[in-house]
Motif scaffolding. Structure first.
Motif, PDB file in Angstrom:
ATOM      1  N   SER A 158      43.787  47.577  15.999  1.00  0.00           N
ATOM      2  CA  SER A 158      42.407  47.394  15.567  1.00  0.00           C
ATOM      3  C   SER A 158      41.656  46.616  16.640  1.00  0.00           C
ATOM      4  CB  SER A 158      42.350  46.631  14.237  1.00  0.00           C
ATOM      5  OG  SER A 158      41.004  46.403  13.846  1.00  0.00           O
ATOM      6  N   CYS A 159      40.434  47.030  16.929  1.00  0.00           N
ATOM      7  CA  CYS A 159      39.670  46.310  17.947  1.00  0.00           C
ATOM      8  C   CYS A 159      38.177  46.487  17.737  1.00  0.00           C
ATOM      9  CB  CYS A 159      40.051  46.776  19.350  1.00  0.00           C
ATOM     10  SG  CYS A 159      39.426  48.411  19.772  1.00  0.00           S
ATOM     11  N   PHE A 160      37.404  45.579  18.292  1.00  0.00           N
ATOM     12  CA  PHE A 160      35.964  45.752  18.365  1.00  0.00           C
ATOM     13  C   PHE A 160      35.488  45.146  19.677  1.00  0.00           C
ATOM     14  CE2 PHE A 160      36.328  41.554  16.449  1.00  0.00           C
ATOM     15  CZ  PHE A 160      35.329  40.812  17.081  1.00  0.00           C
ATOM     16  N   VAL A 161      34.469  45.754  20.242  1.00  0.00           N
ATOM     17  CA  VAL A 161      33.909  45.288  21.506  1.00  0.00           C
ATOM     18  C   VAL A 161      32.397  45.393  21.426  1.00  0.00           C
ATOM     19  CG1 VAL A 161      33.833  45.603  24.000  1.00  0.00           C
ATOM     20  CG2 VAL A 161      35.931  46.138  22.761  1.00  0.00           C
ATOM     21  N   THR A 162      31.709  44.270  21.545  1.00  0.00           N
ATOM     22  CA  THR A 162      30.254  44.294  21.694  1.00  0.00           C
ATOM     23  C   THR A 162      29.890  44.050  23.148  1.00  0.00           C
ATOM     24  OG1 THR A 162      30.168  41.958  21.065  1.00  0.00           O
ATOM     25  CG2 THR A 162      29.811  43.586  19.327  1.00  0.00           C
ATOM     26  N   ASN A 163      30.639  43.171  23.780  1.00  0.00           N
ATOM     27  CA  ASN A 163      30.558  42.945  25.220  1.00  0.00           C
ATOM     28  C   ASN A 163      31.851  42.239  25.612  1.00  0.00           C
ATOM     29  OD1 ASN A 163      30.136  40.011  24.869  1.00  0.00           O
ATOM     30  ND2 ASN A 163      28.166  40.703  24.019  1.00  0.00           N
ATOM     31  N   LYS A 164      32.036  42.015  26.903  1.00  0.00           N
ATOM     32  CA  LYS A 164      33.307  41.450  27.351  1.00  0.00           C
ATOM     33  C   LYS A 164      33.495  40.014  26.880  1.00  0.00           C
ATOM     34  CE  LYS A 164      35.453  42.729  30.911  1.00  0.00           C
ATOM     35  NZ  LYS A 164      36.009  43.009  32.262  1.00  0.00           N
ATOM     36  N   ALA A 165      32.404  39.357  26.513  1.00  0.00           N
ATOM     37  CA  ALA A 165      32.511  38.001  25.996  1.00  0.00           C
ATOM     38  C   ALA A 165      32.822  37.986  24.506  1.00  0.00           C
ATOM     39  CB  ALA A 165      31.220  37.233  26.273  1.00  0.00           C
TER      40      ALA A 165
END
Length: 232
Positions: A199-206
């Motif tokens: 499971s993952c989520f990415v909005t930006n690298k931060a």
């Protein structure tokens, strides 16, 4: 020009199962020839096309010396529109036959082939086909397309596009939701009494999160096995 070279197709998402090894032969979907079914002879070190007019081959499996696979048939040859179907073929490329039309993602366990029926609009059925007597039965109808199906004894485990892991008991016909993720839920796989998924989520690298989780099928407890801040 490169269609006869020895490249295997491997995909980590639901479109997996792009190759299968049996003795000294490897059957694979050739990415340089529209992912048609090829056989690579390990001893002779050469590859040959064994199933023409069927593209985007997936889920290659074997039962009783016969190869079963999912593919997208050429509409000019098989009629109809673009769709996936399940085929069987002899190891030498003879006796090609469509087994089930509008179907995909076949899994073979013992004499049974489990697959996803796509013949109905907005209804997705998980079915079971007996490879010995050709008896076909619908096990469960699902409104959200199931994917990454695992079959363990008398139970079927799968994900839905709603990011839920579901357990279906073939004997009692009961379903149970085992886990839910607000973001991506993928790569469901059974190993030694437990289900694992990513499971993952990415909005930006931060602001990124990547998890590997485990569902204990004895207690149904969900725990995090790996926790990565950086998904790359």
């Amino acid at each position: 020009e490169r269609a006869d070279q020895k490249y295997l197709y491997v995909n980590s998402n639901e479109a997996g199962g792009g190759f299968y090894k049996n003795n000294n032969s490897i059957y694979y979907a050739n990415v340089f020839d529209s992912r048609k079914l090829y056989r690579y002879d390990i001893n002779a070190d050469n590859s040959v096309l064994i199933a023409d007019n069927i593209e985007k081959v997936l889920y290659i499996r074997m039962y009783d010396d016969i190869i079963y696979f999912t593919g997208m048939p050429d509409a000019s040859v098989y009629g109809g529109d673009n769709r996936y179907s399940i085929f069987k073929i002899s190891e030498d490329g003879s006796n090609l036959e469509m087994v089930i039309d509008y179907a995909m993602n076949s899994i073979i366990i013992d004499e049974y082939m489990y697959y996803l029926d796509r013949s109905q609009e907005y209804i997705y059925s998980i079915c079971r086909y007996n490879l010995k007597n050709e008896n076909n039965e619908t096990l469960i109808d699902v409104e959200q397309q199931p994917y990454q199906i695992n079959v363990v004894d008398n139970k079927i485990y799968y994900c839905t596009l709603g990011n839920t892991v579901v357990e279906y008991c073939i004997d009692t016909k009961e379903t149970k939701n085992l886990a839910y993720e607000e973001y991506t839920l993928e790569r469901l796989q059974y190993v030694d009494g437990a289900l694992y998924y990513h499971s993952c989520f990415v909005t930006n690298k931060a602001n990124a999160k990547s998890l590997v989780k485990k569902i204990d099928l004895t207690t149904y407890e969900v725990e995090t096995v790996f926790d990565f801040v950086e998904v790359y």
